[in-house]
Design a protein around this motif. Structure first.
Motif, PDB file in Angstrom:
ATOM      1  N   THR A  26       5.960   4.287  10.360  1.00  0.00           N
ATOM      2  CA  THR A  26       6.538   3.112   9.709  1.00  0.00           C
ATOM      3  C   THR A  26       5.747   2.824   8.438  1.00  0.00           C
ATOM      4  O   THR A  26       4.534   3.002   8.391  1.00  0.00           O
ATOM      5  CB  THR A  26       6.481   1.879  10.620  1.00  0.00           C
ATOM      6  OG1 THR A  26       5.125   1.624  10.964  1.00  0.00           O
ATOM      7  CG2 THR A  26       7.297   2.082  11.868  1.00  0.00           C
ATOM      8  N   MET A  27       6.470   2.359   7.431  1.00  0.00           N
ATOM      9  CA  MET A  27       5.850   1.995   6.163  1.00  0.00           C
ATOM     10  C   MET A  27       6.272   0.557   5.851  1.00  0.00           C
ATOM     11  O   MET A  27       7.456   0.258   5.758  1.00  0.00           O
ATOM     12  CB  MET A  27       6.304   2.949   5.057  1.00  0.00           C
ATOM     13  CG  MET A  27       5.639   2.691   3.747  1.00  0.00           C
ATOM     14  SD  MET A  27       5.893   3.984   2.505  1.00  0.00           S
ATOM     15  CE  MET A  27       7.595   4.378   2.636  1.00  0.00           C
ATOM     16  N   GLU A  28       5.281  -0.307   5.752  1.00  0.00           N
ATOM     17  CA  GLU A  28       5.554  -1.713   5.512  1.00  0.00           C
ATOM     18  C   GLU A  28       5.159  -2.067   4.085  1.00  0.00           C
ATOM     19  O   GLU A  28       4.078  -1.701   3.616  1.00  0.00           O
ATOM     20  CB  GLU A  28       4.758  -2.572   6.507  1.00  0.00           C
ATOM     21  CG  GLU A  28       5.147  -4.019   6.459  1.00  0.00           C
ATOM     22  CD  GLU A  28       4.521  -4.815   7.588  1.00  0.00           C
ATOM     23  OE1 GLU A  28       4.447  -6.037   7.433  1.00  0.00           O
ATOM     24  OE2 GLU A  28       4.126  -4.224   8.598  1.00  0.00           O
ATOM     25  N   LYS A  29       6.067  -2.775   3.387  1.00  0.00           N
ATOM     26  CA  LYS A  29       5.813  -3.189   2.004  1.00  0.00           C
ATOM     27  C   LYS A  29       5.870  -4.710   1.939  1.00  0.00           C
ATOM     28  O   LYS A  29       6.722  -5.337   2.551  1.00  0.00           O
ATOM     29  CB  LYS A  29       6.877  -2.619   1.069  1.00  0.00           C
ATOM     30  CG  LYS A  29       6.907  -1.129   0.996  1.00  0.00           C
ATOM     31  CD  LYS A  29       8.042  -0.665   0.094  1.00  0.00           C
ATOM     32  CE  LYS A  29       8.164   0.838   0.096  1.00  0.00           C
ATOM     33  NZ  LYS A  29       9.295   1.288  -0.723  1.00  0.00           N
ATOM     34  N   HIS A  30       4.953  -5.299   1.163  1.00  0.00           N
ATOM     35  CA  HIS A  30       4.938  -6.745   0.967  1.00  0.00           C
ATOM     36  C   HIS A  30       5.181  -7.030  -0.512  1.00  0.00           C
ATOM     37  O   HIS A  30       4.462  -6.547  -1.380  1.00  0.00           O
ATOM     38  CB  HIS A  30       3.601  -7.355   1.402  1.00  0.00           C
ATOM     39  CG  HIS A  30       3.558  -8.830   1.236  1.00  0.00           C
ATOM     40  ND1 HIS A  30       4.157  -9.689   2.117  1.00  0.00           N
ATOM     41  CD2 HIS A  30       3.000  -9.608   0.284  1.00  0.00           C
ATOM     42  CE1 HIS A  30       3.973 -10.933   1.720  1.00  0.00           C
ATOM     43  NE2 HIS A  30       3.263 -10.906   0.588  1.00  0.00           N
ATOM     44  N   THR A  35       7.258  -8.345  -7.397  1.00  0.00           N
ATOM     45  CA  THR A  35       6.062  -7.522  -7.552  1.00  0.00           C
ATOM     46  C   THR A  35       5.611  -6.992  -6.193  1.00  0.00           C
ATOM     47  O   THR A  35       5.474  -7.754  -5.234  1.00  0.00           O
ATOM     48  CB  THR A  35       4.916  -8.353  -8.162  1.00  0.00           C
ATOM     49  OG1 THR A  35       5.387  -8.976  -9.350  1.00  0.00           O
ATOM     50  CG2 THR A  35       3.727  -7.478  -8.485  1.00  0.00           C
ATOM     51  N   LEU A  36       5.388  -5.701  -6.158  1.00  0.00           N
ATOM     52  CA  LEU A  36       4.894  -5.069  -4.933  1.00  0.00           C
ATOM     53  C   LEU A  36       3.402  -5.336  -4.818  1.00  0.00           C
ATOM     54  O   LEU A  36       2.618  -5.003  -5.700  1.00  0.00           O
ATOM     55  CB  LEU A  36       5.151  -3.557  -4.979  1.00  0.00           C
ATOM     56  CG  LEU A  36       4.654  -2.740  -3.802  1.00  0.00           C
ATOM     57  CD1 LEU A  36       5.390  -3.140  -2.530  1.00  0.00           C
ATOM     58  CD2 LEU A  36       4.820  -1.262  -4.063  1.00  0.00           C
ATOM     59  N   ILE A  37       3.009  -5.964  -3.708  1.00  0.00           N
ATOM     60  CA  ILE A  37       1.610  -6.321  -3.510  1.00  0.00           C
ATOM     61  C   ILE A  37       0.878  -5.259  -2.702  1.00  0.00           C
ATOM     62  O   ILE A  37      -0.205  -4.817  -3.085  1.00  0.00           O
ATOM     63  CB  ILE A  37       1.491  -7.697  -2.802  1.00  0.00           C
ATOM     64  CG1 ILE A  37       2.168  -8.781  -3.637  1.00  0.00           C
ATOM     65  CG2 ILE A  37       0.049  -8.053  -2.534  1.00  0.00           C
ATOM     66  CD1 ILE A  37       1.552  -9.002  -4.997  1.00  0.00           C
ATOM     67  N   ASP A  38       1.453  -4.820  -1.574  1.00  0.00           N
ATOM     68  CA  ASP A  38       0.747  -3.882  -0.720  1.00  0.00           C
ATOM     69  C   ASP A  38       1.744  -2.983  -0.002  1.00  0.00           C
ATOM     70  O   ASP A  38       2.843  -3.414   0.335  1.00  0.00           O
ATOM     71  CB  ASP A  38      -0.100  -4.634   0.309  1.00  0.00           C
ATOM     72  CG  ASP A  38      -1.022  -3.723   1.085  1.00  0.00           C
ATOM     73  OD1 ASP A  38      -1.459  -2.705   0.517  1.00  0.00           O
ATOM     74  OD2 ASP A  38      -1.301  -4.026   2.262  1.00  0.00           O
ATOM     75  N   ALA A  45       0.956  -4.689   6.448  1.00  0.00           N
ATOM     76  CA  ALA A  45       0.635  -4.854   5.024  1.00  0.00           C
ATOM     77  C   ALA A  45      -0.098  -6.165   4.796  1.00  0.00           C
ATOM     78  O   ALA A  45       0.159  -7.175   5.453  1.00  0.00           O
ATOM     79  CB  ALA A  45       1.911  -4.822   4.198  1.00  0.00           C
ATOM     80  N   ILE A  46      -1.024  -6.152   3.846  1.00  0.00           N
ATOM     81  CA  ILE A  46      -1.788  -7.351   3.501  1.00  0.00           C
ATOM     82  C   ILE A  46      -0.899  -8.261   2.656  1.00  0.00           C
ATOM     83  O   ILE A  46      -0.252  -7.818   1.701  1.00  0.00           O
ATOM     84  CB  ILE A  46      -3.058  -6.968   2.716  1.00  0.00           C
ATOM     85  CG1 ILE A  46      -3.951  -6.082   3.580  1.00  0.00           C
ATOM     86  CG2 ILE A  46      -3.816  -8.200   2.264  1.00  0.00           C
ATOM     87  CD1 ILE A  46      -5.134  -5.512   2.838  1.00  0.00           C
TER      88      ILE A  46
END
Length: 137
Positions: A26-30, A35-38, A45-46
């Motif tokens: 799994t790949m989690e994006k925040h 704007t992509l943070i982490d 993700a942070i």
């Protein structure tokens, strides 16, 4: 030697191919706004620190600017084990003939023994052919 090394390389390559084709992650994006943070793989993700969930419970008109996306990359989970008996009779004959002819195609020659490999010739003081006057015509 060359054939053994080639066999080992192909075996390792096939093992990595099976491993990578069956791997799931799994790949989690925040995102904070656009704007992509982490980006995190295998972990959470942070966040950017703007926890709007507590604020949105108090006032329903404020929406959170942050969003989390979760991508799941699924690997192959159904592997079929095939055996020689699963093949039809003509396929078994063809495969057996192919393997037999391929293995007999590359016969290893016997190792050649050189009996004088460790023998050093005597040092010549004079040229014996000139001394005895024996010449090849």
């Amino acid at each position: 030697m060359y054939q053994k090394n080639l066999h080992k390389v192909f075996s390792v390559a096939m093992a990595f191919l099976v491993l990578l084709s069956t791997l799931s992650f799994t790949m989690e994006k925040h995102f904070c706004g656009d704007t992509l943070i982490d980006v995190a793989i295998f972990t959470k993700a942070i966040t950017c620190g703007m926890d709007m969930e507590a604020v949105s419970k108090i006032s329903l008109e404020k929406k959170s600017c942050c969003k989390d996306e979760l991508e799941i990359v699924k690997g192959q989970d159904k592997l079929k084990k095939a055996s020689f008996e699963d093949l039809h009779l003509d396929q078994q004959f063809f495969l057996a003939a192919l393997v037999y002819s391929f293995t007999n195609l590359f016969e290893v020659l016997p190792k050649q023994v050189v009996p004088h490999k460790d023998y050093s010739p005597p040092s010549l003081v004079t040229d014996i052919h000139v001394l005895d006057q024996v010449f090849i015509i």
